[in-house]
Design a protein around this motif. Structure first.
Motif, mmCIF file in Angstrom:
data_model
loop_
_atom_site.group_PDB
_atom_site.id
_atom_site.type_symbol
_atom_site.label_atom_id
_atom_site.label_comp_id
_atom_site.label_asym_id
_atom_site.label_seq_id
_atom_site.Cartn_x
_atom_site.Cartn_y
_atom_site.Cartn_z
ATOM 1 N N THR A 290 0.808 -1.214 0.000
ATOM 2 C CA THR A 290 0.000 0.000 0.000
ATOM 3 C C THR A 290 0.843 1.267 0.000
ATOM 4 O O THR A 290 0.347 2.346 0.228
ATOM 5 N N THR A 291 2.155 1.131 -0.256
ATOM 6 C CA THR A 291 3.056 2.273 -0.269
ATOM 7 C C THR A 291 3.580 2.512 -1.677
ATOM 8 O O THR A 291 4.100 1.610 -2.319
ATOM 9 N N LEU A 292 3.454 3.751 -2.129
ATOM 10 C CA LEU A 292 3.963 4.166 -3.426
ATOM 11 C C LEU A 292 5.255 4.940 -3.210
ATOM 12 O O LEU A 292 5.230 6.055 -2.695
ATOM 13 N N GLY A 293 6.363 4.320 -3.564
ATOM 14 C CA GLY A 293 7.647 4.989 -3.453
ATOM 15 C C GLY A 293 8.493 4.386 -2.363
ATOM 16 O O GLY A 293 8.029 3.557 -1.606
ATOM 17 N N PRO A 294 9.736 4.752 -2.268
ATOM 18 C CA PRO A 294 10.408 5.694 -3.159
ATOM 19 C C PRO A 294 10.849 5.109 -4.510
ATOM 20 O O PRO A 294 11.172 5.849 -5.421
ATOM 21 N N TYR A 295 10.799 3.779 -4.647
ATOM 22 C CA TYR A 295 11.280 3.170 -5.892
ATOM 23 C C TYR A 295 10.201 2.520 -6.734
ATOM 24 O O TYR A 295 10.483 2.073 -7.846
ATOM 25 N N GLY A 296 8.998 2.407 -6.232
ATOM 26 C CA GLY A 296 7.942 1.772 -6.996
ATOM 27 C C GLY A 296 6.777 1.405 -6.110
ATOM 28 O O GLY A 296 6.534 2.030 -5.071
ATOM 29 N N TYR A 297 6.065 0.367 -6.526
ATOM 30 C CA TYR A 297 4.909 -0.133 -5.787
ATOM 31 C C TYR A 297 5.010 -1.650 -5.757
ATOM 32 O O TYR A 297 5.024 -2.297 -6.811
ATOM 33 N N GLY A 298 5.097 -2.232 -4.568
ATOM 34 C CA GLY A 298 5.231 -3.682 -4.448
ATOM 35 C C GLY A 298 6.440 -4.167 -5.222
ATOM 36 O O GLY A 298 7.531 -3.625 -5.097
ATOM 37 N N LYS A 299 6.234 -5.163 -6.078
ATOM 38 C CA LYS A 299 7.325 -5.729 -6.876
ATOM 39 C C LYS A 299 7.672 -4.880 -8.101
ATOM 40 O O LYS A 299 8.695 -5.094 -8.734
ATOM 41 N N VAL A 300 6.798 -3.949 -8.455
ATOM 42 C CA VAL A 300 6.991 -3.141 -9.660
ATOM 43 C C VAL A 300 7.838 -1.923 -9.314
ATOM 44 O O VAL A 300 7.478 -1.122 -8.463
ATOM 45 N N ARG A 301 8.970 -1.802 -9.991
ATOM 46 C CA ARG A 301 9.946 -0.753 -9.703
ATOM 47 C C ARG A 301 10.137 0.175 -10.894
ATOM 48 O O ARG A 301 10.122 -0.265 -12.050
ATOM 49 N N LEU A 302 10.321 1.454 -10.600
ATOM 50 C CA LEU A 302 10.630 2.412 -11.648
ATOM 51 C C LEU A 302 11.876 1.937 -12.399
ATOM 52 O O LEU A 302 12.816 1.428 -11.793
ATOM 53 N N GLY A 303 11.857 2.092 -13.719
ATOM 54 C CA GLY A 303 13.004 1.730 -14.535
ATOM 55 C C GLY A 303 13.019 0.290 -15.016
ATOM 56 O O GLY A 303 13.800 -0.049 -15.909
ATOM 57 N N VAL B 176 7.219 17.230 -6.246
ATOM 58 C CA VAL B 176 8.357 17.242 -5.321
ATOM 59 C C VAL B 176 9.263 16.060 -5.638
ATOM 60 O O VAL B 176 8.784 15.011 -6.088
ATOM 61 N N GLY B 177 10.559 16.241 -5.414
ATOM 62 C CA GLY B 177 11.492 15.128 -5.538
ATOM 63 C C GLY B 177 11.184 14.097 -4.469
ATOM 64 O O GLY B 177 10.756 14.438 -3.362
ATOM 65 N N VAL B 178 11.377 12.837 -4.783
ATOM 66 C CA VAL B 178 11.061 11.754 -3.848
ATOM 67 C C VAL B 178 12.182 11.596 -2.826
ATOM 68 O O VAL B 178 13.329 11.365 -3.200
ATOM 69 N N PRO B 179 11.859 11.730 -1.539
ATOM 70 C CA PRO B 179 12.879 11.497 -0.517
ATOM 71 C C PRO B 179 13.443 10.076 -0.642
ATOM 72 O O PRO B 179 12.693 9.115 -0.728
#
Length: 168
Positions: free
Chosen positions: A33-46, A135-138
């Motif tokens: 249930t958390t979005l960030g800092p790198y993605g959501y669950g197993k799904v990651r940015l990039g 905003v930039g992601v902490p």
């Protein structure tokens, strides 16, 4: 006993005797249930499209045309008929992930949050030329959060790569 505990924690697992069963499930639920800092669950940015599909957590919703991004949904959080839950760029991989109802940033911002709450959670929030706050992601200098508000409340929240090429 201390050496065993340290070794187990260093391996990324919590296997202490007598630990409540909910400790692991609460942590797993929080990640879901958390979005960030790198993605959501197993799904990651990039992640490439292939990597994202391999997670089993996404489903194609709208194929991208030549050079454009494809629209996908998170299986656990379908976005509805005319929306997508994330975009995957041919060049950048997972480029943008949208928050669903009940999903929040690690700082507690989600759909329904107010601008006052955003400013408290993110003192460095700025306003884009379009008028929307971002905003930039902490903890992740390669990403940002963007917020769309209506009647003073967030109705769309996205986690995106700074280099994403899917939306303006």
């Amino acid at each position: 006993m201390m050496k065993v505990l340290v070794a187990v924690l260093a391996g990324g697992a919590l296997l202490t005797a007598g630990a409540p069963a909910f400790a692991q499930s609460a942590s797993a639920q929080s990640a879901k249930t958390t979005l960030g800092p790198y993605g959501y669950g197993k799904v990651r940015l990039g992640m490439s499209e292939k990597q994202a599909k391999a997670t089993g957590a996404v489903v194609l919703k709208k194929a991208g045309e030549a050079g454009s991004c494809a629209g996908w949904d998170l299986k656990a959080l379908p976005s509805g008929k005319d929306n997508v839950g994330l975009y995957i760029s041919k060049k950048r991989g997972v480029a943008l992930i949208f928050a669903a109802k009940g999903v929040k940033t690690p700082e507690g911002i989600g759909l329904g949050s107010t601008m006052t709450q955003i400013k408290k959670a993110y003192p460095g929030v700025k306003t884009a030329a379009s008028g929307y706050p971002y905003v930039g992601v902490p903890g992740n200098s390669k990403a940002y959060y963007s917020f769309l508000l209506s009647k003073g409340k967030v109705y769309e929240l996205a986690l995106g790569l700074n280099t994403q090429d899917c939306v303006n």
